[in-house]
Design a protein around this motif. Structure first.
Motif, PDB file in Angstrom:
ATOM      1  N   GLU A 162     -63.878 -15.752  61.509  1.00 21.92           N
ATOM      2  CA  GLU A 162     -63.395 -15.431  60.171  1.00 21.92           C
ATOM      3  C   GLU A 162     -63.664 -13.961  59.840  1.00 21.92           C
ATOM      4  N   LEU A 163     -64.861 -13.494  60.194  1.00 21.62           N
ATOM      5  CA  LEU A 163     -65.235 -12.104  59.932  1.00 21.62           C
ATOM      6  C   LEU A 163     -64.404 -11.138  60.768  1.00 21.62           C
ATOM      7  N   LYS A 164     -64.028 -11.564  61.956  1.00 17.97           N
ATOM      8  CA  LYS A 164     -63.311 -10.697  62.887  1.00 17.97           C
ATOM      9  C   LYS A 164     -61.831 -10.533  62.532  1.00 17.97           C
ATOM     10  N   LYS A 165     -61.317 -11.390  61.655  1.00 16.66           N
ATOM     11  CA  LYS A 165     -59.893 -11.342  61.312  1.00 16.66           C
ATOM     12  C   LYS A 165     -59.475 -10.000  60.737  1.00 16.66           C
ATOM     13  N   SER A 166     -60.338  -9.405  59.949  1.00 18.73           N
ATOM     14  CA  SER A 166     -59.959  -8.165  59.256  1.00 18.73           C
ATOM     15  C   SER A 166     -60.895  -6.998  59.561  1.00 18.73           C
ATOM     16  N   ARG A 167     -61.776  -7.161  60.556  1.00 22.15           N
ATOM     17  CA  ARG A 167     -62.763  -6.116  60.824  1.00 22.15           C
ATOM     18  C   ARG A 167     -62.980  -5.922  62.320  1.00 22.15           C
ATOM     19  N   ILE A 168     -63.428  -4.727  62.671  1.00 20.53           N
ATOM     20  CA  ILE A 168     -63.975  -4.498  64.008  1.00 20.53           C
ATOM     21  C   ILE A 168     -65.415  -4.986  63.970  1.00 20.53           C
TER      22      ILE A 168
END
Length: 321
Positions: A162-168
C-alpha cells in the motif's frame, strides 16, 4: 595413499535469535562450511549463549583452529590467550569498527588483535589500524549470500504494498537500541523518522526484529509518520528487501554491514553514511542534509555495479595455510 586428515575448526559465536549482523553471518558460515567443505574440515560450533569457562577451555584444546565471533573485547582476548597457551591458531573477526570503544575496552581489543594468529577486519579503516598491530591482518567481508525466507506476516506485506503504490520505498534495520562511544544512536533511526516525516514521495520500512525501537518510540512519545512502516517481530530482513526499492544504512559506526551487501546483491538503491568505507555500488552521504537532498530525487541517481566478495573462499584459504 593415506587419507587427508581434516582440520578441526571451532566456530565460536551465537546463532539467531536474536537476528543481527553477527549472528546471521555466523549462521551462514556454519551452514556453508558444513554443507560445502565437510570433506576438508571437521566443524564444531561453540554457542556463547551457553558459555562455561571449563567447557570452553576443553573445546579450544580439542581443536586445531579457533574462529572467534564475539563483540566482547574481553572474550576475544581470553580466547586468543587460551589459543596461544595451547598452541592453537586463532582467527578473530572484528564485526564492528576497530577502535570504536573507549579506554580499557579499546586497549583490550587491540591487544587481542596483536596476539591473534589472523585478525579479520571488515573495513579499510579497521584494517589500516589492525595491520600495524599484526602483519597477518586480513581485510575481508562478512557477507555470505542467502535466499529469503518469506516470513513476513500477510498484514505487513499488505502495508508495504500500500505504501509503495505512490512512493519510492526504502528500508532500514536495527537489531537493538544501541549507542556509540559518544552516546549517539548507532542506527540513526530517530533521525530517519524526522527526515521521512518531512519528505514527500518516499517511504520507509523499519526492520525492528527485537521490538526495542518500537518500545523506545513509545517511551519517548514519538509519532511514527504515515509514510513509515515498522516491523517489530522476528523476521528475515531479506524478505523486506525483496519488497522495497532501496536501503538506507544511517549508522555512526560500522563494520562491513551484511545488509548493505544484501541490498546491493539484490540491485537495490543503497544509501550509506560515511562512517566507514562502503562497497562499490553504494551511494555514500556525508551528513543528514545531504541525505535529505538525495531523497528528493532518488530515482535520478546513477551508481556503479556491485562486486560480490568471495569471503568464504578467502576464509577457507586462510584455514588451510
Amino acid at each position: 595413499m593415506g587419507t587427508l586428515t581434516k582440520k578441526r575448526i571451532l566456530l565460536v559465536g551465537k546463532l539467531p535469535p536474536p537476528i543481527g549482523g553477527v549472528t546471521v553471518h555466523v549462521q551462514r558460515l556454519v551452514s556453508v562450511l558444513s554443507s560445502t567443505y565437510s570433506d576438508m574440515f571437521e566443524l564444531e560450533f561453540y554457542d556463547l549463549k551457553c558459555f562455561e569457562v571449563w567447557r570452553y577451555i576443553f573445546a579450544i584444546r580439542s581443536s586445531d583452529i579457533i574462529h572467534i565471533h564475539s563483540s566482547s573485547p574481553y572474550l576475544r582476548l581470553l580466547s586468543v590467550l587460551l589459543c596461544r597457551l595451547f598452541n592453537k591458531r586463532s582467527f578473530v573477526t572484528v564485526h564492528g569498527d576497530l577502535g570504536r570503544f573507549g579506554g580499557l575496552k579499546n586497549m583490550t581489543d587491540l591487544l587481542a588483535i596483536k596476539l591473534s594468529s589472523f585478525p579479520i577486519l571488515l573495513n579499510a579503516k579497521s584494517f589500516k589500524l589492525g595491520s600495524r598491530l599484526n602483519t597477518n591482518a586480513v581485510l575481508s567481508s562478512a557477507f555470505i549470500s542467502s535466499e529469503s525466507k518469506k516470513d513476513l506476516q500477510d498484514v505487513t506485506v499488505e502495508e508495504i504494498y500500500e505504501l509503495k503504490k505512490s512512493r519510492i520505498l526504502f528500508a532500514t534495520n536495527a537489531y537493538a537500541v544501541s549507542f556509540d562511544k559518544n552516546d549517539k544512536g548507532i542506527y540513526g533511526i530517530f533521525d530517519l523518522l524526522t527526515i521521512f516525516g518531512s519528505s514527500n514521495g518516499v517511504g520507509l520500512v523499519i526492520s525492528d526484529p527485537s521490538s526495542s525501537y518500537r518500545n523506545e518510540i513509545n517511551k519517548r512519545g514519538v509519532t511514527v509518520p504515515g509514510n513509515v512502516v515498522m516491523i517489530s517481530y522476528q523476521h528475515d530482513f531479506n524478505s523486506v528487501l525483496d519488497l522495497v526499492d532501496g536501503f538506507i544504512r544511517n549508522t555512526t559506526t560500522d563494520g562491513d554491514s551484511i545488509s548493505v551487501h544484501e541490498a546491493l546483491y539484490k540491485n537495490k538503491l543503497t544509501l550509506c553514511s560515511s562512517c566507514v568505507d562502503r562497497p562499490k555500488g553504494a551511494v555514500v552521504y556525508q551528513n543528514l542534509d545531504e541525505l535529505r537532498e538525495i531523497l528528493k530525487c532518488p530515482d535520478e541517481l546513477s551508481v556503479a555495479a556491485y562486486v560480490m566478495p568471495n569471503s568464504v573462499q578467502q576464509l577457507v584459504r586462510l584455514y588451510l595455510t
